[in-house]
Design a protein around this motif. Structure first.
Motif, short mmCIF file in Angstrom:
data_model
loop_
_atom_site.label_atom_id
_atom_site.label_comp_id
_atom_site.label_asym_id
_atom_site.label_seq_id
_atom_site.Cartn_x
_atom_site.Cartn_y
_atom_site.Cartn_z
N MET A 196 9.36 -8.66 -6.70
CA MET A 196 9.71 -7.49 -7.47
C MET A 196 8.48 -6.95 -8.19
SD MET A 196 13.11 -6.92 -8.83
CE MET A 196 14.21 -6.09 -8.07
N GLY A 197 8.42 -5.63 -8.30
CA GLY A 197 7.34 -5.01 -9.02
C GLY A 197 6.06 -4.87 -8.22
N TRP A 198 6.09 -5.14 -6.93
CA TRP A 198 4.89 -5.01 -6.10
C TRP A 198 4.67 -3.55 -5.75
CZ3 TRP A 198 5.71 -9.25 -1.86
CH2 TRP A 198 5.48 -10.50 -2.42
N PHE A 199 3.38 -3.20 -5.60
CA PHE A 199 3.06 -1.87 -5.09
C PHE A 199 3.52 -1.79 -3.64
CE2 PHE A 199 -0.70 -2.37 -8.05
CZ PHE A 199 -0.21 -1.53 -9.01
N HIS A 200 4.17 -0.69 -3.30
CA HIS A 200 4.60 -0.50 -1.92
C HIS A 200 4.73 1.00 -1.67
CE1 HIS A 200 6.18 -2.10 1.84
NE2 HIS A 200 6.94 -1.01 1.87
N ILE B 149 -2.11 5.29 -6.24
CA ILE B 149 -3.48 5.08 -6.69
C ILE B 149 -3.51 3.83 -7.55
CG2 ILE B 149 -5.40 6.02 -8.02
CD1 ILE B 149 -4.31 8.81 -7.43
N PHE B 150 -4.54 3.00 -7.33
CA PHE B 150 -4.73 1.78 -8.10
C PHE B 150 -6.12 1.81 -8.71
CE2 PHE B 150 -6.49 -2.54 -8.21
CZ PHE B 150 -5.63 -3.12 -9.11
N GLY C 281 2.40 -5.44 -2.35
CA GLY C 281 1.53 -5.67 -3.49
C GLY C 281 0.05 -5.65 -3.16
N LYS C 282 -0.30 -5.35 -1.92
CA LYS C 282 -1.70 -5.36 -1.50
C LYS C 282 -2.10 -4.02 -0.92
CE LYS C 282 -1.60 -10.24 -0.42
NZ LYS C 282 -1.75 -11.25 0.59
#
Length: 82
Positions: free
Chosen positions: A1-5, A9-10, A25-26
């Motif tokens: 939960m809460g992963w970037f998908h 922009i990071f 998340g990656k």
């Protein structure tokens, strides 16, 4: 939960920025790295990333634009949730 998908922009604490695709998340997919001095590295760090590593160089301005658009929409929703 809460992963970037998806697209977005990071920003890292050291000023490095990635605009593009994320999975699990990656950094995974097409995108562009911009360093704190506003360069993209030499050779340019743009293309297909897998598990946060550049695998294949490729120009992808449409992906960068989509990531910027999605990030802007997310910021607007945070500022005006209703």
């Amino acid at each position: 939960m809460g992963w970037f998908h998806g697209f977005g922009i990071f920003w890292r604490a050291d000023g490095m920025k990635f605009e593009g695709e994320f999975r699990g998340g990656k950094i995974w997919g097409l995108g562009l790295v911009t360093f704190s001095d506003f360069t993209h590295g030499f050779p340019r760090n743009e293309g297909y990333f897998q598990d946060c590593r550049l695998i294949r160089k490729k120009r992808c301005p449409e992906i960068v634009q989509k990531a910027q658009k999605v990030a802007l929409m997310a910021r607007q929703q945070c500022e005006h949730p209703y």
